[in-house]
Write a protein that holds these residues in place. Structure first.
Motif, mmCIF file in Angstrom:
data_model
loop_
_atom_site.group_PDB
_atom_site.id
_atom_site.type_symbol
_atom_site.label_atom_id
_atom_site.label_comp_id
_atom_site.label_asym_id
_atom_site.label_seq_id
_atom_site.Cartn_x
_atom_site.Cartn_y
_atom_site.Cartn_z
ATOM 1 N N PRO A 106 66.114 54.610 31.082
ATOM 2 C CA PRO A 106 65.129 53.952 30.346
ATOM 3 C C PRO A 106 64.304 53.046 31.318
ATOM 4 O O PRO A 106 63.242 52.269 30.987
ATOM 5 N N ASP A 127 52.428 52.568 22.663
ATOM 6 C CA ASP A 127 53.357 52.308 23.911
ATOM 7 C C ASP A 127 54.131 53.466 23.864
ATOM 8 O O ASP A 127 55.175 53.518 23.096
ATOM 9 N N THR A 162 52.068 48.099 31.765
ATOM 10 C CA THR A 162 51.568 46.632 31.210
ATOM 11 C C THR A 162 50.251 46.302 32.015
ATOM 12 O O THR A 162 49.381 46.078 31.258
ATOM 13 N N TYR A 205 57.333 56.707 36.456
ATOM 14 C CA TYR A 205 58.755 56.525 36.768
ATOM 15 C C TYR A 205 59.803 56.635 35.846
ATOM 16 O O TYR A 205 60.861 56.517 36.084
ATOM 17 N N VAL A 261 55.952 54.345 26.553
ATOM 18 C CA VAL A 261 56.635 54.512 28.013
ATOM 19 C C VAL A 261 58.171 55.069 27.753
ATOM 20 O O VAL A 261 58.497 55.828 28.792
HETATM 21 C C1 LIG Z 1 58.811 50.820 26.010
HETATM 22 C C2 LIG Z 1 58.247 50.324 27.326
HETATM 23 N N1 LIG Z 1 57.060 49.799 27.294
HETATM 24 C C3 LIG Z 1 56.506 49.099 28.538
HETATM 25 C C4 LIG Z 1 57.513 48.915 29.551
HETATM 26 C C5 LIG Z 1 56.509 48.517 30.723
HETATM 27 O O1 LIG Z 1 56.244 49.680 31.757
HETATM 28 P P1 LIG Z 1 55.861 49.091 33.039
HETATM 29 O O2 LIG Z 1 56.910 48.650 34.041
HETATM 30 O O3 LIG Z 1 55.191 50.390 33.771
HETATM 31 O O4 LIG Z 1 54.401 48.000 33.003
HETATM 32 C C6 LIG Z 1 58.518 49.633 29.646
HETATM 33 C C7 LIG Z 1 59.363 49.301 30.754
HETATM 34 O O5 LIG Z 1 60.618 49.301 30.747
HETATM 35 C C8 LIG Z 1 59.129 50.006 28.580
HETATM 36 O O6 LIG Z 1 60.383 50.514 28.641
#
Ligand SMILES: Cc1ncc(COP(=O)(O)O)c(C=O)c1O
Length: 422
Positions: A30, A199, A93, A224, A201
Motif C-alpha cells: 500500500p 481517490d 496528490t 507505484y 489510489v
Molecule cells: C489512498 C491514498 N490516497 C492518496 C495517496 C497519495 O498518493 P501519491 O503519493 O501518489 O500522491 C496515497 C498514498 O499512499 C494513498 O494510499
C-alpha cells in the motif's frame, strides 16, 4: 488456489533479496509495490533509446508521442473510459491539487465541499484550498462498527449547497472498500449536480474498475501502488474537464486531457506505467481458462485486465483470510478492519499490546518482513481510532506475489514477538 504465483514471482527481481539471512517479504504494497523486470526494462529502454520531447518531427520525438498515446489507451482500458479522459501528473496528490485550483473558480462563498474522515490527506488537504475561497468544508464521520465512511452521515450532509464531494474507494490504512457507485448515485439524487472525485489510489490494484459504471467525474490513482513507477494518473470525465478552467499555459494544448497536465511529462515513467498495464494484462491471459467466463462481453486489453484483477483479487482474498484467521489466534494482537464478510482489500492493520507500532515494525524488519507503521497519511482515521499515542498501526499489505508460505512465516514471527513482549 488457481493462481500462477510461481510465474508472477519470477517477474520480480527484488523478491530474491535476503535480509539478515531471511528471504525478504515485502508487505508495504500500500506504500508502493515492487517492480517487474519488464517495467524497469521499459523505463530504461525509453531513457536510453527514445528520450525526447513530444510533438517534434524527428523519430525519437515521434516515438515519445507514441508512448503517450499507448499509455493513455492502456489506462483507458484499465479504467473503462476514453483515452482522451486519461491525464498524467507527478502523483495523485498533485493531480488532486491541480483539480482543486480549477474548482476555486467554480466555488462561491457558502458552497459546501464534502470530504471524509476515512480518506488519505491527499483527498482532504487538496480540497481545503477551497475554504480560502469561501467554501464550507464538512467531513463525513468514520463508522467505527465497519471502518467505513458513515453512510448515514454521508447522506445527511448532502444537500443543494453541496458543490463537490471527495470520497475514498478503499482505505490504505485498514483495507475497507466503499460502494462508491452507490455513493455517487446518492450525490446525484440529493444535490444539484455536485462534482464527484474518487481517490482510487489503494483500490486499483485490488479490483477491476469501471469509471463509467461508477458515474464519477474524476478518479485519481498512482501507478507505484500497482507495480509501476512513481507517477499519478487521473480519469477525467471529458465533458466536465473540457469546460473546467484549469489554466493551462497558453502554449499548451487547451483540450482534455492535456489541460490538466502541467509542463513536460515524465515520459520514461509513463512508458513504464503503460508496461505495467501490459504486465497485468498478461496475468489475465494466463488465467483466461479459469476466469474468462467472468468477463463475458469484454474484449481485448480491457478483458485481459478485468480477468487479471479478478484472479488477483480472489488469490489475495484467500491469503488475507488465512492471515486474519492466524492473527486472531495470537494473544495480544488486535486487527483493525472491516468485520468478516464485508468487502475489503488484502491490507490488514494490527496493533500489539505492550509494544508501540514502531517497535513492532522494527522487530519484523530485522527479520526480513518489510512493512510500514503509523497513520500512512490517513490521519483522521487513525486519530478517530485513538491510536496516535501508540504510533498508529502496523500495516500488512498482501499482494498477488505473496504465498501461503509467506503468510505462515509472517504469523510465526508475529507470534514470536507477541510471546516475547507477553
Ligand atoms: C489512498 C491514498 N490516497 C492518496 C495517496 C497519495 O498518493 P501519491 O503519493 O501518489 O500522491 C496515497 C498514498 O499512499 C494513498 O494510499
Amino acid at each position: 488456489m488457481n493462481f500462477d504465483v510461481a510465474w508472477v514471482r519470477a517477474q520480480f527481481p527484488s523478491l530474491r533479496r535476503h535480509h539478515n539471512g531471511h528471504p525478504v517479504i515485502y508487505l508495504d504494497g500500500p506504500g508502493g509495490t515492487q517492480i517487474p523486470q519488464r517495467v524497469a526494462d521499459r523505463v530504461r529502454d525509453h531513457m536510453l533509446h527514445h528520450f525526447a520531447n513530444v510533438s517534434g518531427v524527428y523519430a525519437t520525438s515521434q516515438e515519445t508521442d507514441a508512448v503517450m498515446t499507448e499509455a493513455r489507451e492502456a489506462f483507458a482500458a484499465l479504467f473503462g473510459c476514453g483515452a482522451d479522459e486519461v491525464a498524467f501528473g507527478a502523483n495523485a496528490t498533485s493531480l488532486f491539487y491541480k483539480l482543486a485550483w480549477a474548482f476555486v473558480k467554480e466555488i462561491k462563498p457558502g458552497d459546501e465541499v464534502l470530504v471524509t474522515d476515512v480518506d488519505h490527506e491527499a483527498n482532504r488537504g487538496a480540497w481545503m484550498v477551497l475554504a480560502e475561497h469561501g467554501a464550507v468544508i464538512k467531513s463525513v464521520k468514520l463508522d467505527k462498527t465497519n471502518m467505513c465512511i458513515d453512510i448515514e452521515d454521508f447522506r445527511a450532509q448532502l444537500n443543494s449547497r453541496t458543490k463537490l464531494v471527495a470520497i475514498n474507494h478503499a482505505s490504505n490504512a485498514v483495507g475497507t472498500i466503499h460502494d462508491v457507485k452507490a455513493m455517487v448515485s446518492m450525490v446525484k439524487e440529493l444535490t444539484d449536480g455536485a462534482y464527484t472525485v474518487i481517490d482510487a489510489v489503494h483500490s486499483v490494484l485490488h479490483m477491476p474498475l469501471d469509471v463509467k459504471d461508477i458515474g464519477c467525474d474524476f478518479l485519481g490513482t498512482s501507478t507505484y501502488k500497482f507495480y509501476g513507477p512513481h507517477l499519478g494518473v487521473m480519469y477525467c470525465r471529458k465533458e466536465l474537464l473540457s469546460v473546467l478552467r484549469t489554466d493551462p499555459l497558453i502554449t499548451q494544448k487547451q483540450e482534455a486531457p492535456f489541460k490538466l497536465e502541467m509542463g513536460t511529462q515524465n515520459h520514461e515513467h509513463i512508458a513504464g506505467a503503460a508496461e505495467t498495464v501490459h504486465f497485468i494484462a498478461e496475468i489475465g491471459r494466463r488465467h483466461e481458462a479459469q476466469y474468462g467466463h467472468l468477463a463475458s462481453g469484454l474484449s481485448g486489453l480491457r478483458r485481459d485486465l478485468v480477468i487479471a484483477l479478478l484472479a488477483m483479487q480472489e488469490y489475495e482474498h484467500e491469503l488475507c483470510e488465512m492471515l486474519i484467521a492466524g492473527l486472531k489466534k495470537i494473544k495480544g494482537i488486535k486487527v483493525w478492519g472491516p468485520p468478516a464478510g464485508q468487502p475489503r482489500t488484502s491490507t490488514v492493520a494490527i496493533t500489539l499490546n505492550k509494544l508501540d507500532a514502531k517497535g513492532f515494525a522494527e522487530y519484523l524488519a530485522e527479520r526480513g518482513i518489510f512493512l510500514m507503521y503509523g497513520h500512512f497519511y490517513a490521519l483522521r482515521l487513525i486519530e478517530e481510532l485513538g491510536l496516535m499515542d501508540r504510533g498508529g498501526v502496523v500495516r500488512l499489505g498482501l499482494v498477488h506475489f505473496h504465498t501461503r508460505k509467506d503468510v505462515e512465516r509472517i504469523l510465526d514471527v508475529i507470534e514470536e514477538i507477541a510471546t516475547v513482549v507477553g
